[in-house]
Design a protein around this motif. Structure first.
Motif, PDB file in Angstrom:
ATOM      1  N   PRO A  26      -8.595  45.468  -2.726  1.00  0.00           N
ATOM      2  CA  PRO A  26      -7.782  44.668  -3.834  1.00  0.00           C
ATOM      3  C   PRO A  26      -8.826  43.132  -4.165  1.00  0.00           C
ATOM      4  O   PRO A  26      -8.693  42.847  -5.420  1.00  0.00           O
ATOM      5  CB  PRO A  26      -6.526  43.932  -3.075  1.00  0.00           C
ATOM      6  N   ILE A  27      -9.598  42.745  -3.077  1.00  0.00           N
ATOM      7  CA  ILE A  27     -10.552  41.545  -3.518  1.00  0.00           C
ATOM      8  C   ILE A  27     -11.341  41.889  -4.752  1.00  0.00           C
ATOM      9  O   ILE A  27     -11.525  41.465  -5.614  1.00  0.00           O
ATOM     10  CB  ILE A  27     -11.228  41.271  -2.471  1.00  0.00           C
ATOM     11  N   TYR A  28     -11.799  43.045  -4.332  1.00  0.00           N
ATOM     12  CA  TYR A  28     -12.811  43.911  -5.685  1.00  0.00           C
ATOM     13  C   TYR A  28     -11.930  43.898  -6.722  1.00  0.00           C
ATOM     14  O   TYR A  28     -12.490  43.733  -8.045  1.00  0.00           O
ATOM     15  CB  TYR A  28     -13.315  45.128  -4.959  1.00  0.00           C
ATOM     16  N   THR A  29     -10.741  44.478  -6.927  1.00  0.00           N
ATOM     17  CA  THR A  29     -10.121  44.955  -7.880  1.00  0.00           C
ATOM     18  C   THR A  29      -9.494  43.670  -8.566  1.00  0.00           C
ATOM     19  O   THR A  29      -9.738  43.643 -10.035  1.00  0.00           O
ATOM     20  CB  THR A  29      -8.556  45.667  -7.630  1.00  0.00           C
ATOM     21  N   LYS A  30      -9.225  42.662  -8.024  1.00  0.00           N
ATOM     22  CA  LYS A  30      -9.077  41.114  -8.709  1.00  0.00           C
ATOM     23  C   LYS A  30     -10.247  40.544  -9.265  1.00  0.00           C
ATOM     24  O   LYS A  30     -10.105  40.086 -10.500  1.00  0.00           O
ATOM     25  CB  LYS A  30      -8.313  40.414  -7.479  1.00  0.00           C
ATOM     26  N   ASP A  31     -11.160  40.791  -8.439  1.00  0.00           N
ATOM     27  CA  ASP A  31     -12.404  40.110  -9.101  1.00  0.00           C
ATOM     28  C   ASP A  31     -12.723  40.871 -10.630  1.00  0.00           C
ATOM     29  O   ASP A  31     -13.038  40.128 -11.625  1.00  0.00           O
ATOM     30  CB  ASP A  31     -13.664  40.283  -8.390  1.00  0.00           C
ATOM     31  N   ARG A  32     -12.544  42.092 -10.360  1.00  0.00           N
ATOM     32  CA  ARG A  32     -13.150  43.117 -11.555  1.00  0.00           C
ATOM     33  C   ARG A  32     -12.204  42.396 -12.727  1.00  0.00           C
ATOM     34  O   ARG A  32     -12.430  42.407 -13.863  1.00  0.00           O
ATOM     35  CB  ARG A  32     -12.928  44.454 -11.386  1.00  0.00           C
ATOM     36  N   GLN A  33     -10.587  42.306 -12.625  1.00  0.00           N
ATOM     37  CA  GLN A  33      -9.806  42.071 -13.467  1.00  0.00           C
ATOM     38  C   GLN A  33      -9.967  40.900 -14.104  1.00  0.00           C
ATOM     39  O   GLN A  33      -9.730  40.528 -15.407  1.00  0.00           O
ATOM     40  CB  GLN A  33      -8.474  42.328 -12.953  1.00  0.00           C
ATOM     41  N   THR A  34     -10.580  39.785 -13.265  1.00  0.00           N
ATOM     42  CA  THR A  34     -10.779  38.318 -13.883  1.00  0.00           C
ATOM     43  C   THR A  34     -12.053  38.230 -14.166  1.00  0.00           C
ATOM     44  O   THR A  34     -12.567  36.937 -14.681  1.00  0.00           O
ATOM     45  CB  THR A  34     -10.698  37.276 -12.598  1.00  0.00           C
ATOM     46  N   HIS A  35     -13.033  39.166 -14.334  1.00  0.00           N
ATOM     47  CA  HIS A  35     -14.382  39.101 -15.118  1.00  0.00           C
ATOM     48  C   HIS A  35     -14.579  40.238 -15.859  1.00  0.00           C
ATOM     49  O   HIS A  35     -15.339  41.111 -15.674  1.00  0.00           O
ATOM     50  CB  HIS A  35     -15.476  39.170 -13.832  1.00  0.00           C
ATOM     51  N   ALA A  36     -13.487  40.724 -16.673  1.00  0.00           N
ATOM     52  CA  ALA A  36     -13.327  41.821 -17.503  1.00  0.00           C
ATOM     53  C   ALA A  36     -14.722  42.128 -18.649  1.00  0.00           C
ATOM     54  O   ALA A  36     -14.851  43.023 -18.997  1.00  0.00           O
ATOM     55  CB  ALA A  36     -12.025  41.659 -18.506  1.00  0.00           C
ATOM     56  N   GLN A  37     -15.365  41.158 -18.515  1.00  0.00           N
ATOM     57  CA  GLN A  37     -16.579  41.133 -19.539  1.00  0.00           C
ATOM     58  C   GLN A  37     -17.758  41.672 -18.728  1.00  0.00           C
ATOM     59  O   GLN A  37     -18.750  41.970 -19.432  1.00  0.00           O
ATOM     60  CB  GLN A  37     -16.891  39.832 -20.194  1.00  0.00           C
ATOM     61  N   GLU A  38     -17.641  41.739 -17.559  1.00  0.00           N
ATOM     62  CA  GLU A  38     -18.838  42.023 -16.625  1.00  0.00           C
ATOM     63  C   GLU A  38     -18.633  43.836 -16.638  1.00  0.00           C
ATOM     64  O   GLU A  38     -17.803  44.310 -16.193  1.00  0.00           O
ATOM     65  CB  GLU A  38     -18.679  41.573 -15.294  1.00  0.00           C
ATOM     66  N   LYS A  39     -19.815  44.156 -17.001  1.00  0.00           N
ATOM     67  CA  LYS A  39     -19.963  45.813 -17.217  1.00  0.00           C
ATOM     68  C   LYS A  39     -20.167  46.409 -16.024  1.00  0.00           C
ATOM     69  O   LYS A  39     -19.498  47.512 -15.561  1.00  0.00           O
ATOM     70  CB  LYS A  39     -20.733  46.190 -18.203  1.00  0.00           C
ATOM     71  N   MET A  40     -21.074  45.558 -14.955  1.00  0.00           N
ATOM     72  CA  MET A  40     -21.654  46.376 -14.064  1.00  0.00           C
ATOM     73  C   MET A  40     -21.073  45.529 -12.762  1.00  0.00           C
ATOM     74  O   MET A  40     -21.207  44.426 -12.534  1.00  0.00           O
ATOM     75  CB  MET A  40     -22.899  46.336 -13.936  1.00  0.00           C
TER      76      MET A  40
END
Length: 260
Positions: free
Chosen positions: A61-75
């Protein structure tokens, strides 16, 4: 392999296995895609379904949350902390290795990526081997553009099938209204685009609407898939141009924004 001896009678140890860095995609379900080259020991295309844990606690979930809060980051990328031979993740059956230590980066770890707090030196747990193929001279060069359909539920990705140099690596998030079931995805689904040659310039681009011919492994029928391409998560051509590749960006990489 037999040990080699120097003039003093000491053993020369084989070089340590280099890290097998991987791209990370997915939010609800995590998939890892090894970053391959046409040279040993990186000459494998491998896609894995995985989870992350630390001290026995699920930290996915730490990864999932980070991805959701940085939606513009492709990689997002993963750097293994352990040194191991890549085939141990998918051979024999069951594989020799099902977990390893790793660190997750926001961005490309070799191009200024940032370590995500709480995801340093964690346990990477391989839940399923989605695809594993050695890239060697026995492979036939694919004529038509071909992808693996990877994902679960509505979270789907196309991963370009790498065959023979020169070739390219690509991960693309997609939406498919008539998508195959999760059971079919677990079995394995390939999508071929009969009207496109297998070249980087003819790859599926962001925001394209395309029709592909899907085939479930072992099935006798083909599926006509209406595909809406979303975000190109990763594209690499230079490192797969020939044996050893090149670190210099190709014109196609520069055009796509992945040449930095």
């Amino acid at each position: 392999m037999e040990d080699m001896h120097d003039m003093g009678g000491h053993h020369d140890h084989p070089p340590e296995e280099p890290p097998h860095n991987m791209m990370v995609i997915g939010e609800k379900t995590v998939f890892l895609s090894h970053l391959p080259m046409f040279m040993t020991p990186h000459n494998f295309q491998v896609i894995l379904e995985a989870t992350f844990s630390s001290g026995g606690k699920d930290v996915t979930p730490i990864y999932t949350k980070d991805r959701q809060t940085h939606a513009q980051e492709k990689m997002y990328t993963l750097e293994p902390q352990d040194r191991f031979k890549l085939p141990t993740l998918f051979t024999p059956r069951p594989p020799e290795r099902a977990t390893f230590k790793g660190t997750i980066f926001r961005g490309h770890l070799e191009r200024g990526g940032v370590v995500i707090g709480g995801l340093e030196d964690i346990d990477v747990n391989v839940k399923r081997v989605v695809y594993a193929q050695k890239l060697d001279s026995s492979l036939m060069k694919l004529d038509k553009l071909e992808y693996l359909l990877v994902g679960k539920g509505k979270e789907l990705f196309l991963a370009h099938v790498i065959s023979k140099a020169p070739d390219f690596d690509q991960l693309l998030s997609v939406r498919i209204a008539n998508a195959p079931s999760d059971a079919d995805l677990n079995t394995g689904v390939r999508v071929t685009f009969q009207d496109r040659q297998n070249t980087a310039s003819q790859r599926i681009k962001e925001k394209e609407k395309v029709t592909g011919q899907g085939h479930v492994t072992g099935a006798h029928q083909f599926l006509e898939l209406q595909i809406q391409a979303d975000v190109e998560r990763y594209f690499e051509e230079g490192e797969l141009g020939k044996r050893g590749g090149t670190m210099s960006p190709t014109p196609e990489e520069i055009k796509s924004g992945f040449g930095e």
